[in-house]
Write a protein that holds these residues in place. Structure first.
Motif, PDB file in Angstrom:
ATOM      1  N   PHE B 230      -4.980  -3.413  -0.018  1.00  0.00           N
ATOM      2  CA  PHE B 230      -6.427  -3.374  -0.307  1.00  0.00           C
ATOM      3  C   PHE B 230      -6.939  -2.002   0.043  1.00  0.00           C
ATOM      4  CE2 PHE B 230      -5.400  -7.701   0.985  1.00  0.00           C
ATOM      5  CZ  PHE B 230      -5.710  -8.368  -0.177  1.00  0.00           C
ATOM      6  N   PRO B 231      -7.021  -1.083  -0.831  1.00  0.00           N
ATOM      7  CA  PRO B 231      -6.644  -1.157  -2.245  1.00  0.00           C
ATOM      8  C   PRO B 231      -5.135  -1.071  -2.409  1.00  0.00           C
ATOM      9  CG  PRO B 231      -7.376   1.047  -1.719  1.00  0.00           C
ATOM     10  CD  PRO B 231      -7.563   0.241  -0.476  1.00  0.00           C
ATOM     11  N   LEU B 232      -4.670  -1.499  -3.552  1.00  0.00           N
ATOM     12  CA  LEU B 232      -3.242  -1.458  -3.837  1.00  0.00           C
ATOM     13  C   LEU B 232      -2.803  -0.011  -4.021  1.00  0.00           C
ATOM     14  CD1 LEU B 232      -0.963  -3.433  -4.241  1.00  0.00           C
ATOM     15  CD2 LEU B 232      -1.492  -3.482  -6.666  1.00  0.00           C
ATOM     16  N   GLU B 233      -1.804   0.387  -3.254  1.00  0.00           N
ATOM     17  CA  GLU B 233      -1.365   1.774  -3.335  1.00  0.00           C
ATOM     18  C   GLU B 233       0.142   1.842  -3.525  1.00  0.00           C
ATOM     19  OE1 GLU B 233      -2.652   3.572   0.251  1.00  0.00           O
ATOM     20  OE2 GLU B 233      -4.720   3.778  -0.428  1.00  0.00           O
ATOM     21  N   VAL B 234       0.581   2.951  -4.105  1.00  0.00           N
ATOM     22  CA  VAL B 234       2.022   3.184  -4.229  1.00  0.00           C
ATOM     23  C   VAL B 234       2.567   3.457  -2.825  1.00  0.00           C
ATOM     24  CG1 VAL B 234       3.790   4.661  -5.211  1.00  0.00           C
ATOM     25  CG2 VAL B 234       1.731   4.139  -6.510  1.00  0.00           C
ATOM     26  N   PRO B 235       3.599   2.712  -2.396  1.00  0.00           N
ATOM     27  CA  PRO B 235       4.093   2.903  -1.039  1.00  0.00           C
ATOM     28  C   PRO B 235       4.735   4.268  -0.836  1.00  0.00           C
ATOM     29  CG  PRO B 235       5.520   1.428  -2.271  1.00  0.00           C
ATOM     30  CD  PRO B 235       4.320   1.661  -3.117  1.00  0.00           C
ATOM     31  N   GLN B 236       4.504   4.833   0.324  1.00  0.00           N
ATOM     32  CA  GLN B 236       5.154   6.080   0.717  1.00  0.00           C
ATOM     33  C   GLN B 236       6.282   5.729   1.681  1.00  0.00           C
ATOM     34  OE1 GLN B 236       4.009   9.223  -0.395  1.00  0.00           O
ATOM     35  NE2 GLN B 236       2.851   7.883  -1.754  1.00  0.00           N
ATOM     36  N   VAL B 237       7.232   6.636   1.837  1.00  0.00           N
ATOM     37  CA  VAL B 237       8.269   6.395   2.835  1.00  0.00           C
ATOM     38  C   VAL B 237       8.478   7.642   3.666  1.00  0.00           C
ATOM     39  CG1 VAL B 237       9.552   4.652   1.575  1.00  0.00           C
ATOM     40  CG2 VAL B 237      10.066   7.054   1.210  1.00  0.00           C
TER      41      VAL B 237
END
Lengths: 308, 263
Positions: B230-237
């Motif tokens: 929330f909000p939808l985000e591209v995951p980072q690593v």
């Protein structure tokens, strides 16, 4: 028996040498993420007690936090009063409204409903608990006090967009009447909307219209109490001034001074505000592919051994 | 590799999985588990438990995601549920790998004498799934040999009886053999005790480091362990954490013991 022990010892020694380098590496990474200095992540928190609406632009201490932690941050940064229950997993009390014990449903059918915002004024009833939700930069959370076990029956939060709560560019709203304790009662119902700031988002009627299905209950609630002035945004009572400052000033309240100096250091290392470097995702995908292929290779090889 | 090392490996891999819902980390863990399984599985029926647990994991994830559709449906909620389901699925796959690469009764032998009974109970519980899987395979094979080649739901009934019967028989045999070996009467000797080798030590230590790194990251809230929904985000690593997961692959890259050599 002797040989393995000695080799084991060398190995352990080697690992002991390596371990300290891993420690700073991880903590460095921490700071880099937490800091991301200038563009610190913010999320909006809206609290609707039924008689007043408060909103906070909360600075996050990580890339994402749980809904519970967001409340704790608002408490630390803006003095939002809260009480958690069920082992810190549920919200019992916000701004002195709610249950005084640790049984958060002690006042059922009245309870604190939990909502997620889409950032432009729409709200959806949260499908999971606040302790496990994950709120990131630009996220919106709302808590509304009232009855109703679903998003269709529980009073919906006012249609605030993210920019209404966290906007540096718009002029600061006029301070709401009566401060924290006053409920905006001095404002005539409906009138407040007109006197409200542009950032506040228009007249109450418009708010309720934009909440869609919950419009009817929202209206009832709004007219029942003289809180038509909700857009007059009592947020200003606490956060009006400092809120703006916080948006621009990285040296805000909770983190310690040492954190900030490290933040300055880390800012040089990680210039990407979103946490890890962009090639890291590539690295992860390559690792996944490599292990997958390695698995296939090992399987083929062991099948070959079995066959031959 | 010593069974205790596998126990440490599985515990640490489970801990790593438990700290994150980031799909990239989870996918890396699954890939590593697959690699370890492929290179270290014990040939035979129990090796199938990896596949069984992988399928169970996918089902779990599907059910967890489907539950969302009884409540609020939006991208964030669906993604959140799917990620939680993925975490459960990954845990199951790690467990399936553990079952496929080690002999649960080897783990029992490690328990101090005082705790032998609880350890035995635990090992029996742990091994129920792989043993049932193995037994289903045997029963089906026996049926096929006799020309009974049914498939689908019909075969379930004809499969259940022999599997249950065999299960009872196995349990009785086990109890009798334990009694015959003087179990619970103190003196016990160990036949070919498992040796704690460099490979086992490396496995255990590297897995512990991996779990340690992830626990530190969880403690400090870094590395995007729980990507925002929330909000939808591209995951980072973080590459460091990916490297830590790579440490879990160590047992898979230790060379296969030659026949007869001590493991």
């Amino acid at each position: 028996m002797l040989m393995p022990t000695r080799r084991l010892r060398t190995l352990a020694f080697g690992l002991i040498l390596v371990a300290p380098t891993l420690g700073p590496a991880t903590s460095g990474l921490t700071r880099a993420c937490a800091a991301s200095a200038s563009g610190a992540p913010h999320a909006a928190l809206v609290v609707d007690t039924g008689s007043q609406t408060l909103s906070y632009c909360v600075e996050l201490d990580g890339e994402s936090v749980s809904g519970i932690h967001l409340i704790q941050l608002a408490g630390a940064q803006f003095g939002l009063q809260y009480r958690l229950g069920f082992g810190g997993a549920a919200v019992c009390q916000l701004e002195d409204v709610g249950v005084d014990g640790s049984d958060c449903f002690g006042a059922y059918p009245d309870f604190w409903g939990y909502w997620h915002g889409n950032g432009s004024g729409g709200w959806s009833w949260a499908g999971s608990g606040a302790a496990s939700a994950s709120i990131g930069d630009g996220g919106m959370d709302a808590w509304t006090w009232g009855q109703g076990d679903s998003g269709a029956t529980h009073p919906a939060p006012p249609a605030l967009a993210f920019d209404d709560v966290c906007d540096i560019s718009s002029p600061p709203p006029t301070p709401g009447p009566g401060g924290g304790s006053g409920s905006g009662g001095s404002n005539p119902p409906g009138g407040g909307g007109n006197t409200g700031p542009g950032g506040g988002g228009g007249a109450p009627g418009a708010i309720n219209a934009s909440t869609g299905t919950t419009g009817s209950t929202g209206n009832a609630a709004a007219e029942g109490t003289p809180q038509g002035s909700q857009t007059g945004s009592p947020r200003s009572d606490r956060s009006g001034g400092p809120d703006r400052d916080r948006d621009v000033d990285p040296l805000s309240p909770s983190p310690t001074a040492s954190d900030d100096s490290v933040a300055a250091l880390a800012a040089g290392v990680a210039d990407d505000p979103d946490g890890g470097p962009p090639w890291a995702v590539m690295f992860a995908l390559i690792a996944i592919a490599a292990f997958g292929a390695g698995g296939w290779f090992m399987r083929r090889r062991s099948d070959g051994i079995k066959g031959g | 590799v010593h069974p205790a090392a596998w126990l440490v490996w599985a515990t640490c891999a489970g801990l790593v999985t438990f700290t994150t819902t980031n799909p990239l980390y989870l996918a890396t863990i699954v890939a590593v588990a697959w690699f370890v399984y492929a290179s270290k599985r014990i040939p035979g029926e129990t090796a199938r438990s990896f596949r069984v647990f992988a399928i169970a994991g996918l089902l779990t994830m599907a059910v967890r995601t489907a539950l969302v559709f009884f409540g609020t449906v939006d991208a964030g909620s669906v993604a959140f549920a799917a990620l939680e389901g993925a975490r459960l699925a990954t845990l199951l796959i790690v467990f399936g790998t553990f079952n496929a690469v080690t002999d649960p009764f080897g783990v029992v032998r490690l328990a101090p004498r005082r705790f032998h009974e609880p350890a035995l109970a635990a090992a029996l519980a742990l091994s129920i799934a792989p043993r049932t899987v193995a037994m289903v395979g045997q029963v089906r094979e026996a049926q096929r040999v006799r020309g009974l080649n049914r498939s689908g739901w019909r075969s379930l009934a004809s499969l259940a009886m022999p599997v249950l019967e065999n299960g009872m028989e196995h349990a009785l045999t086990l109890a009798e053999s334990m009694d015959a070996r003087g179990h619970g009467r103190g003196a016990r000797t160990r036949y070919r005790p498992a040796r704690w080798t460099v490979g086992a030590a490396t496995t255990a230590i590297s897995a512990t480091i991996a779990a340690g790194v992830f626990l530190i990251a969880a403690w400090t809230g870094s590395g995007d362990l729980h990507p925002s929904t929330f909000p939808l985000e591209v995951p980072q690593v973080s590459p460091l954490l990916i490297g830590a997961i790579g440490l879990l692959a160590v047992p898979g890259s230790i060379s296969r013991p030659r026949a007869g050599a001590a493991t």
